[in-house]
Design an enzyme around this catalytic site. Structure first.
Site, short mmCIF file in Angstrom:
data_model
loop_
_atom_site.label_atom_id
_atom_site.label_comp_id
_atom_site.label_asym_id
_atom_site.label_seq_id
_atom_site.Cartn_x
_atom_site.Cartn_y
_atom_site.Cartn_z
N GLN A 1 -1.58 6.64 -14.63
CA GLN A 1 -1.75 6.64 -13.17
C GLN A 1 -0.37 6.60 -12.50
OE1 GLN A 1 -5.20 3.92 -11.92
NE2 GLN A 1 -4.58 3.11 -13.89
N CYS B 1 1.85 25.43 1.42
CA CYS B 1 2.03 26.58 0.51
C CYS B 1 2.27 26.14 -0.93
CB CYS B 1 3.16 27.48 0.99
SG CYS B 1 4.80 26.80 0.75
N SER C 1 -5.15 -2.40 -13.12
CA SER C 1 -6.18 -3.31 -12.59
C SER C 1 -7.57 -2.68 -12.69
CB SER C 1 -5.87 -3.63 -11.13
OG SER C 1 -5.93 -2.43 -10.35
N HIS D 1 -1.84 11.06 -11.27
CA HIS D 1 -1.45 10.96 -9.86
C HIS D 1 -0.14 11.68 -9.56
CE1 HIS D 1 -4.14 7.11 -9.65
NE2 HIS D 1 -4.82 8.23 -9.72
N THR E 1 6.30 -2.40 -14.43
CA THR E 1 6.92 -3.51 -13.68
C THR E 1 8.14 -4.05 -14.42
OG1 THR E 1 5.37 -5.08 -14.68
CG2 THR E 1 4.79 -4.25 -12.50
N CYS F 1 5.13 21.12 -0.75
CA CYS F 1 4.65 21.44 0.60
C CYS F 1 3.12 21.41 0.58
CB CYS F 1 5.14 22.83 1.00
SG CYS F 1 4.26 23.50 2.43
N ASN G 1 -3.42 -6.45 -20.03
CA ASN G 1 -3.16 -6.52 -18.59
C ASN G 1 -3.02 -7.98 -18.18
OD1 ASN G 1 -2.99 -4.73 -16.20
ND2 ASN G 1 -4.59 -6.09 -15.43
P1 NAD Z 1 -2.35 -1.93 -10.00
O1 NAD Z 1 -1.15 -2.29 -9.20
O2 NAD Z 1 -3.66 -1.86 -9.34
O3 NAD Z 1 -2.51 -2.94 -11.22
C1 NAD Z 1 -1.45 -3.24 -12.05
C2 NAD Z 1 -1.95 -4.27 -13.04
O4 NAD Z 1 -0.90 -4.47 -13.98
C3 NAD Z 1 -2.24 -5.63 -12.41
O5 NAD Z 1 -3.57 -5.99 -12.72
C4 NAD Z 1 -1.22 -6.59 -13.06
O6 NAD Z 1 -1.80 -7.82 -13.39
C5 NAD Z 1 -0.82 -5.83 -14.29
N1 NAD Z 1 0.57 -6.06 -14.72
C6 NAD Z 1 1.68 -6.17 -13.96
N2 NAD Z 1 2.76 -6.31 -14.73
C7 NAD Z 1 2.32 -6.27 -16.02
C8 NAD Z 1 2.96 -6.36 -17.27
N3 NAD Z 1 4.30 -6.51 -17.40
N4 NAD Z 1 2.19 -6.27 -18.39
C9 NAD Z 1 0.83 -6.14 -18.31
N5 NAD Z 1 0.18 -6.07 -17.13
C10 NAD Z 1 0.92 -6.11 -16.00
O7 NAD Z 1 -1.98 -0.60 -10.74
P2 NAD Z 1 -2.87 0.66 -11.09
O8 NAD Z 1 -4.13 0.23 -11.72
O9 NAD Z 1 -1.95 1.57 -11.81
O10 NAD Z 1 -3.23 1.29 -9.68
C11 NAD Z 1 -2.26 1.40 -8.69
C12 NAD Z 1 -1.98 2.79 -8.17
O11 NAD Z 1 -0.66 2.76 -7.71
C13 NAD Z 1 -2.02 3.87 -9.19
O12 NAD Z 1 -2.78 4.85 -8.66
C14 NAD Z 1 -0.57 4.35 -9.34
O13 NAD Z 1 -0.52 5.74 -9.13
C15 NAD Z 1 0.18 3.75 -8.23
N6 NAD Z 1 1.46 3.11 -8.56
C16 NAD Z 1 2.28 3.65 -9.48
C17 NAD Z 1 3.49 3.06 -9.77
C18 NAD Z 1 4.39 3.68 -10.81
O14 NAD Z 1 4.37 4.90 -10.98
N7 NAD Z 1 5.16 2.90 -11.55
C19 NAD Z 1 3.88 1.87 -9.12
C20 NAD Z 1 3.01 1.34 -8.15
C21 NAD Z 1 1.80 1.97 -7.89
ZN ZN Z 2 5.35 25.59 2.56
#
Ligand code: NAD
Ligand code: ZN
Length: 252
Positions: free
Chosen positions: A104, A135, A199, A124, A31, A132, A223
């Site tokens: 993730q 294929c 989360s 992920h 973020t 695709c 977190n």
């Molecule tokens: P989530 O959105 O469920 O949880 C994110 C957690 O991070 C929250 O609990 C929040 O409080 C915390 N958070 C936010 N900013 C923060 C910071 N600066 N420092 C510390 N904590 C912070 O995320 P998840 O558990 O990764 O699950 C979401 C799914 O979405 C995953 O499967 C992922 O693949 C996908 N996703 C990925 C991205 C990316 O690649 N950057 C972005 C969005 C969603």
């Molecule tokens: Zn194909």
């Protein structure tokens, strides 16, 4: 209530005793690089839940929605650079303390930060590639996004006409078996497990720290919001990863 400094000292004590640290990262570590997470208040994903894999395969309307939401995400991911938290994890690797990173995230920022890529397991997938569904042919996401931006609403594979999507794992889609095996191996062989910016609500990722806990391995959670494993963790720091991780690494 412990102060941040005391929490950092407790965490640093655990890190100093460890030699095989495994870090599970989630959207929260990125973020501060400008990519919103899914579950923080105000997230568009909470209002507009992501398209599931079965829907993507079966419903043209779901594919349209998928490509609509991807447009802003693709732009955010393209513009994002690793932040201080990503860089601090590279420092852990330089100290020879890091067994691996299980992420993730599909944003590729751990790779950009300079890790040995063999140490990064992307549960992920990676959104910089397109694939695709029929294929398995891969191509750069930028190319596919250009086609979508130019007006294609349901882009198809040029070889087999299968539906194209980003090489990420949607809800309801299986993580490739070899990727999950590597992640579990890391969780089962580490001597310290850290969760950063997740989360812990998405399975199977959320089960990985439980594998470590079963072996009696200490757990550190950094977190902003509470997680279901906070009560089992040795240290819980509810502060920004970009603030916490560099300070932690400095203390080693
Ligand atoms: P989530 O959105 O469920 O949880 C994110 C957690 O991070 C929250 O609990 C929040 O409080 C915390 N958070 C936010 N900013 C923060 C910071 N600066 N420092 C510390 N904590 C912070 O995320 P998840 O558990 O990764 O699950 C979401 C799914 O979405 C995953 O499967 C992922 O693949 C996908 N996703 C990925 C991205 C990316 O690649 N950057 C972005 C969005 C969603
Ligand atoms: Zn194909």
């Amino acid at each position: 209530m412990l102060t941040l400094q005391e929490q950092l000292q407790n965490a640093a004590r655990l890190v100093r005793k460890a030699q095989r640290i495994v870090v599970l990262t989630g959207a929260g570590i990125s973020t501060e690089s400008g990519i919103p997470d899914f579950r923080s208040p105000g997230s568009i994903w909470l209002r507009n839940p992501p398209v599931s894999y079965p829907d993507f395969l079966n419903k043209p309307e779901a594919r349209r929605q998928y490509w609509e939401t991807r447009r802003s995400l693709s732009a955010q991911v393209k513009a994002a650079r690793p932040n201080a938290a990503h860089r601090a994890l590279v420092e852990l690797e330089r100290h020879n303390l890091l067994l691996g990173i299980i992420t993730q995230n599909f944003d590729g920022l751990h790779h950009d930060a300079g890790h040995d890529s063999a140490r990064v397991v992307e549960l992920h997938g990676n959104s910089r590639e397109a694939v695709c569904v029929l294929c398995g042919t891969r191509s750069p996401m930028e190319e596919l996004q250009r086609r979508v931006d130019a007006g294609e609403t349901d882009p198809r594979c040029t070889i087999c006409s299968g539906y194209m999507k980003s090489a990420t794992v949607l809800f309801g889609q299986h993580i490739p078996a070899d990727v999950l095996v590597r992640a579990k191996e890391l969780a089962e062989t580490c001597d310290l497990f850290m969760v950063v910016g997740s989360s812990l609500q998405v399975l199977p990722a959320a089960n990985l720290p439980r594998l470590a806990l079963k072996n009696g391995v200490p757990l550190i959670i950094v977190n902003l919001a509470p997680t279901p494993l906070d009560d089992y963790a040795d240290v819980v720091i509810r502060e920004k990863a970009g603030l916490v991780l560099p300070r932690l690494v400095e203390m080693l």
